[in-house]
Design an enzyme around this catalytic site. Sequence first.
Site, short mmCIF file in Angstrom:
data_model
loop_
_atom_site.label_atom_id
_atom_site.label_comp_id
_atom_site.label_asym_id
_atom_site.label_seq_id
_atom_site.Cartn_x
_atom_site.Cartn_y
_atom_site.Cartn_z
N ASP A 193 0.84 -1.21 0.00
CA ASP A 193 0.00 0.00 0.00
C ASP A 193 0.88 1.26 0.00
OD1 ASP A 193 -2.55 1.50 0.40
OD2 ASP A 193 -1.64 1.96 2.33
N GLU A 224 -1.99 -5.28 -3.74
CA GLU A 224 -1.04 -4.55 -2.88
C GLU A 224 0.04 -5.50 -2.36
OE1 GLU A 224 -3.73 -0.87 -1.14
OE2 GLU A 224 -3.61 -2.71 0.04
#
Length: 224
Positions: free
Chosen positions: A46, A118
Site C-alpha cells: 500500500d 497490494e
Amino acid sequence: MNFEKLEKSIGYSFKDKSILKQALTHTSYAYETKTESNEKLEFLGDSILEYISSKYIYLNYKNLKEGEMTKVRAEVVCEDSLYRVAQKHNFSDFILVGKSEANNNGNQKPAILADSIEATIAAIYFDGGLEKAEKFIITNLKQEIENSTKHVGMKDFKTVLQEKLQENGDVSIKYTVIKETGPDHNKTFTVKVEVNGKELAIGEGKTKKHAEMNAAGKALENLN
C-alpha cells in the site's frame, strides 16, 4: 500451485516463488494451514503504491495543483481500481482462501482481490527491487491515472447542478446507469440524470462517478 500463467500475465517472473504464494494467501487460508498470510505484504505494498503513483502524477501532470494530485491519487489507489487490475490478470484463479471463504466465493470478493494486488506489489519489491514494482504499478494504473486527471476539474458538477435545480425548492435528482460496455477491467459506463422523472442529459465515463459527472456537466450546459 503453478503460478507461471499469472507471472506471464503480470510481466514478472519471481525468483522466489514462495513470496508470491504468500502474497496470494488470504488470512482464512493461512489460519487453516498455519502459514503466513499476505497482510504484512499488503501493508507495505500500500505504501509503495502510494509513493510510486504520487511520483508518477507529480512528474507527468505538471498542470495539477496539490489538492488535485491528492484527489487523483485517492481515486486510483482504491479498492475499485485495484480490483480491476486483479480481474485483468485473473488473480481469482490463484488466490488461496480457507474453506469457509471458498464456499462464499471469497476468491472473487473485490476487497480480497484488491488486497492481493497490494501484497503482490510488495512481493515484487522484495524479489526484484523497486524498479520492477514501479513497472508493474505504472503498467497497470497508467490509464486509470490518465482517466482520473481528465475529470479532476469536474468534481463539483453534481453539486452545482443540485444547487441550481433546488433554487426554487426541493427536487428529486436521480442518476441511473443505462449501459455498460467493455471488459470488466476496462468498462465504459453510460449514465442518465433525471430531475423529477424528466431526463436532463446523458454522460459517459470509465467509472460510474465519471459518467455521473459528465452527465451533470452536460445537464448544466443544457440548462444554460
